[in-house]
Design a protein around this motif. Structure first.
Motif, PDB file in Angstrom:
ATOM      1  N   ALA A  93      26.861  39.573  51.264  1.00 14.50           N
ATOM      2  CA  ALA A  93      25.579  39.561  50.637  1.00 14.50           C
ATOM      3  C   ALA A  93      25.847  39.765  49.241  1.00 14.50           C
ATOM      4  O   ALA A  93      25.372  38.859  48.333  1.00 14.50           O
ATOM      5  N   VAL A  94      26.602  40.723  48.771  1.00 13.88           N
ATOM      6  CA  VAL A  94      27.251  41.116  47.294  1.00 13.88           C
ATOM      7  C   VAL A  94      27.837  39.972  46.897  1.00 13.88           C
ATOM      8  O   VAL A  94      27.673  39.514  45.602  1.00 13.88           O
ATOM      9  N   ARG A  95      28.502  39.063  47.431  1.00 13.42           N
ATOM     10  CA  ARG A  95      29.340  37.829  47.055  1.00 13.42           C
ATOM     11  C   ARG A  95      28.407  36.883  46.717  1.00 13.42           C
ATOM     12  O   ARG A  95      28.613  36.536  45.656  1.00 13.42           O
ATOM     13  N   HIS A  96      27.529  36.851  47.565  1.00 11.55           N
ATOM     14  CA  HIS A  96      26.328  35.677  47.088  1.00 11.55           C
ATOM     15  C   HIS A  96      25.561  36.274  45.761  1.00 11.55           C
ATOM     16  O   HIS A  96      25.476  35.086  44.972  1.00 11.55           O
ATOM     17  N   THR A  97      25.241  37.420  45.714  1.00  7.71           N
ATOM     18  CA  THR A  97      24.532  37.972  44.507  1.00  7.71           C
ATOM     19  C   THR A  97      25.486  37.632  43.316  1.00  7.71           C
ATOM     20  O   THR A  97      25.064  37.445  42.305  1.00  7.71           O
ATOM     21  N   MET A  98      26.585  37.937  43.334  1.00 11.27           N
ATOM     22  CA  MET A  98      27.556  37.897  42.359  1.00 11.27           C
ATOM     23  C   MET A  98      27.708  36.313  41.786  1.00 11.27           C
ATOM     24  O   MET A  98      27.690  36.315  40.524  1.00 11.27           O
ATOM     25  N   SER A  99      27.648  35.558  42.816  1.00 11.66           N
ATOM     26  CA  SER A  99      27.622  34.191  42.395  1.00 11.66           C
ATOM     27  C   SER A  99      26.237  33.755  41.753  1.00 11.66           C
ATOM     28  O   SER A  99      26.292  32.566  41.026  1.00 11.66           O
ATOM     29  N   ASP A 100      25.386  34.279  42.318  1.00  9.79           N
ATOM     30  CA  ASP A 100      23.892  34.003  41.629  1.00  9.79           C
ATOM     31  C   ASP A 100      24.153  34.283  40.113  1.00  9.79           C
ATOM     32  O   ASP A 100      23.437  33.379  39.306  1.00  9.79           O
ATOM     33  N   VAL A 101      24.531  35.512  39.785  1.00  7.65           N
ATOM     34  CA  VAL A 101      24.447  35.752  38.289  1.00  7.65           C
ATOM     35  C   VAL A 101      25.868  35.234  37.793  1.00  7.65           C
ATOM     36  O   VAL A 101      26.177  35.635  36.581  1.00  7.65           O
ATOM     37  N   GLN A 102      26.655  34.426  38.372  1.00  4.59           N
ATOM     38  CA  GLN A 102      27.643  33.849  37.727  1.00  4.59           C
ATOM     39  C   GLN A 102      28.560  34.744  37.109  1.00  4.59           C
ATOM     40  O   GLN A 102      29.319  34.703  35.896  1.00  4.59           O
ATOM     41  N   GLN A 103      28.889  35.827  38.011  1.00  7.35           N
ATOM     42  CA  GLN A 103      29.834  36.834  37.545  1.00  7.35           C
ATOM     43  C   GLN A 103      31.180  37.128  38.259  1.00  7.35           C
ATOM     44  O   GLN A 103      30.882  37.031  39.646  1.00  7.35           O
ATOM     45  N   LYS A 104      31.995  37.145  37.854  1.00 10.17           N
ATOM     46  CA  LYS A 104      33.398  37.803  38.628  1.00 10.17           C
ATOM     47  C   LYS A 104      33.739  39.038  38.307  1.00 10.17           C
ATOM     48  O   LYS A 104      33.540  39.594  37.008  1.00 10.17           O
ATOM     49  N   ASP A 105      34.539  39.819  39.222  1.00 17.86           N
ATOM     50  CA  ASP A 105      35.095  41.141  38.895  1.00 17.86           C
ATOM     51  C   ASP A 105      36.004  41.029  37.659  1.00 17.86           C
ATOM     52  O   ASP A 105      36.890  40.007  37.711  1.00 17.86           O
ATOM     53  N   PRO A 106      35.968  42.019  36.633  1.00 16.64           N
ATOM     54  CA  PRO A 106      37.164  42.103  35.662  1.00 16.64           C
ATOM     55  C   PRO A 106      38.413  42.171  36.303  1.00 16.64           C
ATOM     56  O   PRO A 106      38.575  42.724  37.335  1.00 16.64           O
ATOM     57  N   LYS A 107      39.487  41.392  35.834  1.00 18.17           N
ATOM     58  CA  LYS A 107      40.647  41.418  36.364  1.00 18.17           C
ATOM     59  C   LYS A 107      41.335  42.853  36.018  1.00 18.17           C
ATOM     60  O   LYS A 107      41.082  43.249  34.648  1.00 18.17           O
ATOM     61  N   PRO A 108      42.108  43.295  36.692  1.00 19.82           N
ATOM     62  CA  PRO A 108      42.837  44.692  36.135  1.00 19.82           C
ATOM     63  C   PRO A 108      43.710  44.099  34.962  1.00 19.82           C
ATOM     64  O   PRO A 108      44.060  43.148  34.771  1.00 19.82           O
ATOM     65  N   GLU A 109      43.993  45.197  34.075  1.00 18.43           N
ATOM     66  CA  GLU A 109      44.817  45.034  32.882  1.00 18.43           C
ATOM     67  C   GLU A 109      46.131  44.139  33.040  1.00 18.43           C
ATOM     68  O   GLU A 109      46.637  43.384  32.191  1.00 18.43           O
ATOM     69  N   VAL A 110      46.896  44.859  34.082  1.00 17.65           N
ATOM     70  CA  VAL A 110      48.029  44.392  34.311  1.00 17.65           C
ATOM     71  C   VAL A 110      48.131  42.858  34.909  1.00 17.65           C
ATOM     72  O   VAL A 110      49.092  42.085  34.324  1.00 17.65           O
ATOM     73  N   GLU A 111      47.198  42.555  35.691  1.00 13.57           N
ATOM     74  CA  GLU A 111      47.143  41.176  36.118  1.00 13.57           C
ATOM     75  C   GLU A 111      46.770  40.375  34.990  1.00 13.57           C
ATOM     76  O   GLU A 111      47.387  39.041  34.650  1.00 13.57           O
ATOM     77  N   ALA A 112      45.673  40.566  34.201  1.00  7.07           N
ATOM     78  CA  ALA A 112      45.003  39.617  33.128  1.00  7.07           C
ATOM     79  C   ALA A 112      46.618  39.595  32.066  1.00  7.07           C
ATOM     80  O   ALA A 112      46.291  38.447  31.437  1.00  7.07           O
TER      81      ALA A 112
END
Lengths: 99, 531, 649
Positions: free
Chosen positions: B510-529
């Protein structure tokens, strides 16, 4: 005769009636003044009917008369019962219509 | 057509409420058992909902849809996602405990002087009324978690104020410092305040609901959200923002968010402990739930626009609620202010717009329900023994009633989010989720955990430790009925603290759906980014 | 042994089971509860020993065992597991915690024999062990945090065990709160790790330190240091430790020797990779350690309460460990070594103090002791050995570990090295002074015993033990269950250090985890050792001159400004009280007032003004038909006029 004169008369009668409602305390007189206002309206209706050349105004005048007659029945009954309970026909004595 | 499980879950307590109310005046005990049986039946149905729900399946499941008011496109539309399932389960779970805890709360009314003369005794049924109202609230709350039609939701959102009003104003806490008249005045003040606050919120929401209809042409959450996502339904920026604010205001009153919170301490202070739990653990959750479901889904752009301001308000709630809790002299008001602080965490998690934040916020709703119920109900048992809500009237209870003190401490530790108890998981998720996007807010919010320790331990120290006060010397320990209420709650708090996975699994899609509703993605960790 | 890792969970499970059974079991267990608690603690030690010998049988590279139990909090990329990691560092702690812990359990059987709530006491002790074991066995920071707060909870319960004493309840609350401030640091550190590395498990985080900026690592390091300060009672979060003496004496021994305060040292050593890559944070660690070392020592010199004097010494000794941990790979191994030897002698000293109090009607004021060596020979000898160990008398445990730390501090190099080394050296002298003072005041000199105080007027008297007001104490040796643990600990105090230093055994054992470099002090190691011994002798000499050759007054003299400040914990508590407690009270009070007047007032004001307006409007409704008629007429006229005007426009 110019039908507009009838309208002036109707306005005069209405004003007299309205002033009577506002100024007099006796319920009967107030009641008569209300009738006067109604009849002033009737006169205006009939005059307009004559001016426009159709019967709409006259028909509405009939309706008004019927309503006035019904009103007299109910209104007089109320006034009579008010007089019986309070021994007065003054409208200012009945001031219970407030919170 | 399959069995309408969702309708049944809400209908059972509603029917039960009517039956309970109809029990004759002399059969008080029968009414209690009937209410308890109905609430347990509802729990079974809610468990069925949870079992039938497939976390990996469609977004809304077990859906039902019938035409209701055709001219306005109002439909009776139900469906649950993971968040709904979790909250329905919480509600159905808490109500039996609330009923058990309030077993004798209305009895004193039946025989007290304030009751009408003997002539009316046949029709005077406060006990029946008390339990009927609780079941009515349960029915409305459950249905509001299920409604996917905005109009239907609005009706329920407003209608649940009516039974709540009577529960607060009619069945207040008998433990009061002042005279009876004084108590009655305080009680009706609290009830009216509760009603007015929520009505004002509701009216503003009504305007927004009508506005939404004018813009969208129907009330179906799923349809509107789909049209919004696919771009068929454009909204002017200002329109969307105004509509969002209209909805959000109502939910923020209910949640409650600073500065719209002042009704809660009054209501919780004056109501009996079980009703206070009903307010904060069950009814208020509709507000935060609706933020997740309606605000984010219907108005994603406006939600993002308002996020900074809301995060700031939530932060103020967290710190302010905790500070005020420290300064309280009344046990129940202290718990109320603690709840305000916790609602700040929930709202912050929702609007942090990260999956940790939103999952955490959903878990927080459940866990806060459990922890507040445990703490508040034990506080209620304590208060009913001494007849006072003032902290200063207690002292040394630990010595005379060790089990009561122990359960009170566990409830308190849950409130301060000790690891191993359920609220820790959710609070940490909210903190991490917020920190990932708003580091400063995350750090300020961690002050909340120190303050939480302060108000909880001060409360515990002043009431439970120290020399035994003469007034509490004869205080009995928890009775069997009370242990039955507190025991399972503590067991659940422990279980969900160590193994919250069943809950996170239901909530995550459900949270995944809500996240896509607001078109947001989790911030990437600094190391990966950086890679 | 195959699948040895499956035993790890049992290490935690045994005491946890004990805690659960004892706390939920009710009064039925009152008679056997203490045995159950002790047996389960011992079981945990046995499992630890089995794992230890199994570990010795493996090669140095294969010694790390992992056990994954279940997934704890899985939310998208946030994955926290309940998983254990047992390597040489954890193993050392496991043996210390369960070993010393079990001895303290045994001791408590005798010490708490008269307390009606003994069962619960053992439940809390078991909980303490379980939490501490979880802390050192966790394989990620979040699970460590679980144990970390669990330790805080257990200490809260134990310090406040005699809850009916307001001072105990306050001390318990204070310990928990101060620890919470430190916990805040740990949780922020975990959040920083998550946003930086995307994980907070030891393995990946410590391996990835090279991939991020030094600034970020410094931030993480400082937050970890804050956490360590809270748990290990380092300046500025040290104030709870002295008050924590309100708990029963075995609790003090447990907190100071085996658990709790050592957690901070563990955290910093475990996170060595982070500190190694962030020199600023590392220096901050060393400075905090050095400051606390002096702080604790000075406080220890002025206290007349035997337990509080020992508490000051704990603070100081932990300062040594933190200082060593702040020196990097040069010092980690010695920090842990000092931690273990300190575990032996400090537990011994506290148990000895408890034994003295047991014999002296729970009197804690050393000025009212004196000449006890004849009456309590076992306590005197074990306490004496612990004393020699803590001051670093050559050959005993404390000497080996402390000397190495001083040496390593000098090896830091430059001005920093001289300052840190100098402080460590000075600390050794002060340690010798205040410990000699404790020793002389307690066991030597004349009897200064006082009749027992009235328990109603003296709330500090521990309950459960029958004290007749006005009775003179009859010092006697404690029962066997108390003396045997003391004797065993005395053995550790004497021999552990030498054993560990044999061929650098301890350093080699830890090297795979903590890394090790030889330090190169600017002066030769022998010079450092000799000067340490000289400073030590000076300290002992001054103490002897003050307390051995002159009679000790029963009422403490006024003392110098520094003495008076040190008696009040160098005014730290006064500062806290004035700034935090008073300030906080004013803040919350004014907020409560503002909430009522301002926030609520705005709403109530709106309601009041609506009410006022409607009250005024109500006057129009006077009930006279004619006034209604006027308003009707007026309204009609206005309407008509408005219609005409609109048409005109």
């Amino acid at each position: 005769m110019n039908p507009v004169n009838y309208l002036y008369l109707a306005a005069l009668l209405f004003t007299i009636g309205a002033a009577g409602v506002l100024i007099r305390r006796n319920a009967i007189v107030v009641f008569m003044c209300v009738e006067l206002m109604l009849n002033a309206c009737n006169l205006a209706f009939v005059a307009f009917s004559r001016m426009h050349g159709n019967l709409d105004g006259q028909i509405i005048a009939f309706f008004t008369m019927v309503v006035a007659a019904a009103e007299v029945v109910v209104g007089l009954a109320i006034i009579v019962s008010l007089f019986r309970s309070r021994h007065s026909a003054s409208v200012d004595d009945a001031s219970l219509m407030k919170l | 057509m399959s069995f309408p499980l969702l309708t049944a879950t809400a209908a059972l307590p509603a029917v039960g409420a009517i039956l309970t109310a109809a029990v004759p005046a002399t059969r008080r005990t029968a009414a209690k058992w009937l209410a308890l049986a109905v609430s347990l039946g509802t729990l079974v149905l809610a468990a069925l909902v949870a079992i039938r729900f497939e976390p990996g399946g469609d977004r809304y499941q077990l859906t039902e849809s019938h035409a209701w008011i055709k001219d306005f496109g109002v439909r009776y539309e139900l469906g649950v996602d993971g968040i709904g399932v979790a909250l329905i389960a919480l509600t159905a779970l808490l109500i039996p405990f609330i009923i058990l805890a309030g077993w004798h709360d209305a009895d004193s009314l039946a025989v007290s002087d304030s009751g009408p003369a003997a002539g009316h005794a046949k029709r005077w049924r406060p006990t029946q009324g008390f339990f009927a109202l609780i079941l009515m609230v349960e029915a409305m709350v459950i249905l509001s978690f299920e409604a996917t039609d905005v109009f239907l939701f609005y009706i329920l959102f407003e209608a649940m104020l009516i039974p709540m009003y009577f529960l607060i104003g009619g069945f207040g806490d008998r433990a009061h410092a002042g005279t009876d008249e004084n108590a009655a005045a305080q009680r009706s003040y609290a009830a009216v305040k509760f009603l007015l606050y929520n009505l004002v919120g509701g009216l503003i929401m009504l305007a927004a609901v009508i506005g939404l209809y004018v813009v969208a042409g129907n009330f179906s959450l799923t349809e509107i959200a789909e049209a919004r996502a696919s771009g068929q339904l454009e909204m002017a920026t200002n329109t969307e923002r105004l509509l969002f604010l209209g909805f959000f205001f109502a939910f923020a009153v209910k949640a409650p968010l600073w500065p719209l919170h002042t009704w809660l301490p009054n209501a919780m202070g004056e109501a009996t402990a079980p009703v206070a739990v009903l307010i904060t653990a069950v009814v208020d959750k509709v507000g935060t739930f609706a933020m997740l479901r309606f605000c984010l889904q219907l108005f994603p752009e406006a939600s993002k626009w308002a996020t900074p301001a809301i995060i700031v308000l939530a932060l103020i709630s967290i710190v302010y609620g905790a500070l005020l809790a420290v300064g309280q002299r009344d046990i129940k008001r202290l718990i109320a202010y603690a709840s305000i602080s916790h609602f700040g965490f929930i709202i912050m998690g929702i609007f942090a717009m990260t999956s940790q934040g939103q999952s955490g916020a959903t878990l927080y709703m459940v866990n806060h329900g459990l922890s507040t119920a445990a703490l508040m109900l034990v506080a209620g048992f304590l208060i009913s023994r001494r007849g006072s809500r003032l902290i200063a009237d207690y002292g040394g209870v630990q010595k005379v009633a060790p089990v009561l003190a122990g359960t009170f401490l566990v409830g308190g530790l849950a409130t301060l989010s000790l690891p191993g108890l359920a609220p820790f998981v959710s609070e940490f998720l909210v903190l991490v989720g917020t920190f990932a996007r708003y580091p400063v807010a995350g750090i300020i919010a961690t002050f909340g955990i120190v303050l939480a320790a302060l108000y909880t331990l001060v409360l515990y120290q002043r009431t439970m430790t120290g020399p035994v006060k003469p007034e509490v010397r004869a205080m009995p320990d928890l009775r069997v009925r009370e242990l039955v209420v507190v025991g399972p709650l503590i067991a659940l708090l422990l279980f969900l603290g160590v193994y919250p996975k069943p809950l996170t699994e239901i909530v995550e899609p459900a949270v995944r759906h809500t996240m896509s509703d607001v078109q947001q993605k989790d911030p990437k960790p600094e190391v990966e980014a950086a890679k | 042994m195959e699948n040895a890792e499956n035993l790890i969970a049992l290490l935690v499970a045994a005491p946890l089971l004990g805690a659960a059974v004892l706390l939920c079991g009710g009064r039925r267990l009152d008679r056997a509860g203490h045995w159950l608690g002790t047996v389960l603690a011992a079981a945990s030690f046995v499992i630890g020993a089995v794992l230890f010998f199994d570990m010795l049988g493996r090669g140095a590279e294969e010694r790390t065992l992992r056990q994954h139990l279940f997934s704890w909090v899985p939310v998208e990329s946030f994955q926290a597991d309940v998983a254990f990691q047992l390597d040489q560092l954890s193993m050392t702690f496991v043996l210390l915690i369960t070993g010393v812990g079990t001895l303290i359990h045994v001791y408590s059987i005798g010490y708490m024999a008269h307390d009606e709530r003994r069962r619960r006491f053992f439940g809390y002790l078991n909980l303490f062990l379980a939490a501490m074991l979880l802390l050192v066995l966790a394989d990620n920071y979040l699970l460590l945090y679980f144990g970390w707060e669990g330790v805080g909870l257990a200490s809260f319960l134990l310090i406040g065990f005699w809850q009916h004493k307001p001072s105990a309840a306050t001390a318990a609350k204070k310990a928990f709160l101060v620890n919470r401030v430190g916990d805040m640091g740990l949780s922020i550190a975990i959040m920083l790790m998550f946003t930086t590395f995307g994980t907070f498990a030891f393995g990946p985080v410590l391996a990835a330190t090279g991939e991020t900026s030094e600034g970020m690592l410094t931030a993480i390091g400082l937050m970890l240091l804050l956490a360590a300060c809270g748990k290990s009672a380092q300046v500025p979060l040290q104030s709870w430790l002295g008050d924590a003496m309100e708990g029963p004496t075995p609790v003090s021994a447990l907190i100071h020797a085996a658990t709790m305060v050592t957690a901070g040292v563990y955290l910093i050593t475990r996170s060595g990779a982070i500190f190694n890559a962030a020199p600023d944070a590392q220096l901050a660690v060393a400075v905090v350690g050095a400051v606390t070392l002096l702080f604790g020592a000075i406080v220890g010199c002025a206290k007349d309460d035997i337990k509080k004097a020992l508490a000051g010494s704990t603070m100081s000794q932990i300062g040594y460990m933190i200082l060593a941990a702040g020196l990097g790979p040069v010092g980690y191994a010695f920090a842990i070594m000092h931690l273990v030897t300190h575990g032996f002698f400090k537990a011994g000293l506290f148990l000895g103090a408890g034994s003295v109090m047991h014999g002296m009607n729970d009197e804690v004021d050393m000025r009212k002791y004196g000449g006890l060596r004849k009456y309590m020979p076992v306590t005197f000898v074990t306490f004496g050995l612990g004393y020699l160990a803590i001051i670093g008398f050559p050959g005993l445990s404390g000497f080996w570990s402390k000397d190495k730390i001083i040496e390593a501090a000098f090896a830091k190099g430059g001005t920093e090295g001289w300052i840190l080394g100098g402080v460590a050296l000075l600390g050794a002298g002060i340690t010798a002074y205040y410990m000699t003072r404790v020793m002389l005041m307690t066991f030597f000199g004349e009897k200064r015993w006082q009749p027992a105080p009235d328990p109603d007027t003296a709330p500090s008297v521990e309950p459960g033990i029958e004290v007749h007001p006005g009775e003179m104490p009859h010092p006697h040796e404690s029962p066997r269950s108390m003396t045997i643990p003391m004797i065993l600990l005395a053995f550790g105090s004497v021999f552990a250090g030498a054993l560990f230093s044999l061929n650098g055994a301890f350093v080699n054992w830890l090297r795979p985890v903590t890394d090790f470099e030889h330090g190169h002090p600017p002066v030769s190691a022998a010079t450092v050792t000799v000067s340490t011994v000289v400073v030590l002798l000076i300290g002992v000499g001054i103490a002897y001159a003050q307390y051995g050759r002159r009679p000790v007054p029963v009422v403490a003299p006024r003392g110098s400004l520094l003495t008076r400040a040190a008696r009040r914990d160098l005014l730290q508590d006064d500062f806290n009280h004035i700034v935090l407690v008073r300030g906080g009270e004013h803040l919350t009070r004014s907020l409560v007032y503002l909430d009522h007047t301002l926030v609520d007032g705005v709403v109530n004001g709106t309601a009041a003004s609506v009410g006022g307006l409607s009250g005024r409007l109500r006057k129009l409704q006077n009930g006279f038909a004619r006034s209604y008629a006027v308003s009707m007429l007026g309204g009609t006229a206005v309407l008509i006029a408005a219609t005409l005007l609109m048409r005109g426009v």
